[in-house]
Write a protein that holds these residues in place. Structure first.
Motif, PDB file in Angstrom:
ATOM      1  N   VAL A  10      -2.500   2.221  -1.605  1.00  9.20           N
ATOM      2  CA  VAL A  10      -1.742   1.537  -0.552  1.00  9.20           C
ATOM      3  C   VAL A  10      -0.338   2.133  -0.453  1.00  9.20           C
ATOM      4  N   ARG A  11       0.272   2.362  -1.608  1.00  9.79           N
ATOM      5  CA  ARG A  11       1.598   2.981  -1.605  1.00  9.79           C
ATOM      6  C   ARG A  11       1.534   4.389  -0.996  1.00  9.79           C
ATOM      7  N   ALA A  15      -1.614  -5.017   7.078  1.00 12.07           N
ATOM      8  CA  ALA A  15      -2.886  -4.452   7.557  1.00 12.07           C
ATOM      9  C   ALA A  15      -3.426  -3.424   6.568  1.00 12.07           C
ATOM     10  N   VAL A  16      -2.537  -2.598   6.014  1.00 11.08           N
ATOM     11  CA  VAL A  16      -2.984  -1.539   5.105  1.00 11.08           C
ATOM     12  C   VAL A  16      -3.579  -2.120   3.816  1.00 11.08           C
ATOM     13  N   PRO A  17      -2.884  -3.015   3.083  1.00 11.04           N
ATOM     14  CA  PRO A  17      -3.542  -3.571   1.890  1.00 11.04           C
ATOM     15  C   PRO A  17      -4.790  -4.393   2.226  1.00 11.04           C
ATOM     16  N   GLN A  18      -4.789  -5.106   3.339  1.00 10.07           N
ATOM     17  CA  GLN A  18      -5.998  -5.859   3.690  1.00 10.07           C
ATOM     18  C   GLN A  18      -7.178  -4.913   3.889  1.00 10.07           C
ATOM     19  N   ALA A  19      -6.933  -3.807   4.611  1.00  7.43           N
ATOM     20  CA  ALA A  19      -8.015  -2.832   4.801  1.00  7.43           C
ATOM     21  C   ALA A  19      -8.434  -2.238   3.462  1.00  7.43           C
ATOM     22  N   PHE A  20      -7.467  -1.934   2.606  1.00  7.64           N
ATOM     23  CA  PHE A  20      -7.777  -1.334   1.307  1.00  7.64           C
ATOM     24  C   PHE A  20      -8.658  -2.260   0.461  1.00  7.64           C
TER      25      PHE A  20
END
Lengths: 456, 456
Positions: A71-72, A117-122
């Motif tokens: 994520v980072r 959105a990015v961590p949720q997708a991850f």
């Protein structure tokens, strides 16, 4: 001038943990209730909608929750985001105050929404999910989830309110550029959508209907889950990276904020900038005034009731205790679409009840006036939502001028207005007015709140 | 991945000088000629249009020209701009090459254009000018000059091609947000505009007509001057800050570029990224391949003639020696509006003749395909103009893959596509095709070039 304008952090200084305010609250937030049993919901109740990691984050009491390295890695595309000193705006206002803004419009989607959105997708990808469904109104959240999905190879389906789908084809084009599938809601693809269309084939749609369609699909299919862009605890958690970075950057500027400002709709942007500062004070650190700026036409924090209510109009969600205008309340059609929500995030509402923050409400026209003043001095054209924070910052700066105080004012500029120029166009044409809701409708919506014993 | 993505310079590392390639050229560029006398133009010929400082920069042979501190202060709002490593695009292409891009879309106007709009506004303000007039097609240049004018308290009037004025109201809204006045061209406000309208009241306008209107007004009024967004030497000079920063950032990345790529329309973006690298090699430094990427539908560098020609269709400008398709050539209506110009900047053309750069031409559809691939991997949706550079970078990266070479590829991503989503929408709807010009029309336009003795 020759004075430093940007305060930048290096990639290596990007926060490694999200800050969970639930660890520091003097009193825990009220439980979320199952609407049938009125008992607290458990992980199993939420499992059809979200992967277990996000459900755990929803209820975690740990102060620091690690941001996964993949994520980072995505965040590196735009994070850490800049903190800016608004030298020219200060001069235009003639204020002794120092105005700083944390700018989240540098993300590919143009707002703070990709932070969650990015961590949720991850986490969904990690859990083996193949497809995410969500709803979107104006399109900022849909765009962000589409972007996140494209990076992790997840299919994204966005149920977009039909009136936006038809009127804002450019937002849809961005989502399609990221590979998402956009469906006008109400659609023929769900039982609920068909039931709405059977009554009115030309139904313009609403966020409530789009949520119901997305939830229905997520529940139906094993490989599909649902994603929400605000309100929930884990969404607010993901946004705290904003305030954590800002805290480091204000230290770089040697300017601890006397006041921290965010615009508030569902509450995630506001929590993102403010929760780390609230937590800092709760743990005995310097205290800042914390100000939520909301639209006068949808004033959940300033005019709503703190009560258990549904998150959606279709009453498919659990009950949360929050400042609400009633789930049947329909906000008037003002242009800050991202702030048109009947309720406020339960954690933000709880902090308001604990006296940890203040709330102010602004009308539409004064917010656009603030945005134009900001653009002519600082260059960036703010999103209509962000204009509420700009307005609040200007109000504070003018108070400092009257009082002769050189306070440090920090606000979050949550996004740019490139996709909202139609509203600026109307503003310049003199076609914008201060939208207001019907007092009777609000009273009825509040009277219709579900009845929940306070002991719950 | 955990690999560094952004290479950032601090404000204190912002260049203090523009780089003037005229100091290092092995042979001076041909003189600009007065169309009546065919003698080299002098400063007095240009004085009605530009302030003297800009006229001096146009002909200066000094290598370094100081960037005024008040200009650098404005640049602090977004400069130095980031250099990014395109890790995800590399992986998607399976190339051993390392792809870097310098991103100019972080400016308030969303492109590289403010790099020259700001100093042009500054020098005009210093010269006591009250009002700037200019033309704009799609609106990127008009937006940038409007932004720059707002910061220095200059009135800005933008003559916008009528068809764009009507079809792109959002661009106009941005210009109005910055306080500029937009006028649909042809207009009733100039002699030339009225003459065009008298023949055809519904004339859709053209960039050539808009230039003529703006020039007419600038010449008429003492307090008013004209501003141009590309082609001229001083405009290219101002853009060199891009390449100078990129050079420092490539050193930070320990990756001297084997190839440097820019899209080329009028030539200022291309010169901005490439001239510092060309100069470095001319002074005995490491050599990079320099590649200009232009549209196949308007291929001045790859298919034009190197000859003296007018800069406008109305033949009101001096004659410059450049690669030209003929000033009467009308490029087909493809979507990279910023690249629809019949000629190439004289300094870029001269470098081409000296063998200091290569040129390639790409069709519209392959450029949009490249832009979509870029967006899905790197997040940013590029402007249609920038897609030409993206395409060229992909072509080079795939060559490296075939040849097994781990070259460093640098390109300039000159702007984002937020205001160009209508063209992406058409791309996804399958409505875009490769525009091409009429061979006969090109032959006629070239046959109509003004006759100038080569000794001139």
């Amino acid at each position: 001038m020759s004075m430093q304008t940007k305060f930048l952090l290096d990639e290596s200084q990007m926060p490694r943990f999200w800050y969970n305010i639930q660890a520091d609250l003097p009193k825990p937030a009220p439980a979320v209730l199952h609407p049938g049993t009125l008992q607290p919901v458990g992980p199993d109740d939420l499992a059809p909608l979200f992967p277990m990691t996000l459900i755990q984050q929803e209820v975690s009491l740990e102060r620091e929750i690690e941001i996964p390295e993949p994520v980072r890695d995505v965040f590196r595309l735009w994070r850490p985001s800049p903190l800016m000193r608004a030298h020219r705006l200060e001069k235009a206002l003639g204020t002794p105050a120092k105005i700083y803004y944390k700018y989240e419009g540098v993300s590919p989607a143009g707002s703070h929404k990709p932070n969650t959105a990015v961590p949720q997708a991850f986490y969904n990808k990690e859990a083996g999910v193949k497809r995410l469904v969500t709803e979107t109104g104006a399109g900022q959240w849909g765009t962000s989830l589409a972007f996140a999905g494209s990076l992790y190879g997840l299919q994204v389906e966005v149920y977009q309110v039909r009136v936006s789908y038809d009127q804002k084809p450019y937002r849809r084009a961005v989502m399609e550029t990221y590979g998402a599938r956009c469906v006008a809601s109400p659609s023929n693809e769900t039982v609920y959508g068909r039931s709405v269309l059977s009554k009115n084939p030309n139904h313009p749609g609403s966020l409530g209907i789009a949520i119901s369609e997305a939830v229905e699909l997520a529940v139906q299919r094993d490989d599909t889950k649902y994603a929400l862009g605000s309100v929930l605890n884990h969404v607010l958690l993901h946004q705290t990276i904003v305030g954590q970075e800002a805290m480091e950057q204000m230290k770089m500027a040697d300017a601890w904020p006397d006041v921290v400002i965010g615009c508030a709709g569902g509450g995630s942007n506001f929590a993102g900038i403010s929760f780390p500062f609230i937590g800092h004070a709760l743990r005995g650190g310097e205290k800042s005034r914390i100000v939520a700026a909301e639209p006068a036409a949808c004033p959940s924090l300033t005019r709503g009731k703190y009560a258990y209510d549904f998150g959606d109009t279709g009453h498919m969600t659990p009950l949360s205790k929050m400042h609400t205008l009633g789930s049947s309340f329909t906000p008037p059609g003002f242009h800050a679409g991202g702030l048109r929500y009947h309720g406020m995030a339960p954690l933000v509402s709880h902090c308001k009840e604990l006296g940890l923050l203040e709330a102010v409400a602004f009308n539409q026209v004064e917010c656009f006036e603030a945005g134009v003043l900001f653009a002519r001095n600082e260059g960036i054209v703010p999103a209509p939502e962000s204009n509420h924070a700009v307005r609040a910052a200007i109000v504070e700066a003018l108070r400092c001028k009257r009082e002769g105080k050189a306070e440090n004012i920090l606000f979050c500029l949550s996004g740019h207005g490139h996709f909202d120029m139609a509203s600026y166009q109307k503003f310049f044409a003199g076609e914008l007015s201060d939208e207001s809701y019907d007092d009777k409708e609000l009273a009825m919506a509040l009277a219709g709140l579900p009845s929940v014993a306070e002991s719950a």
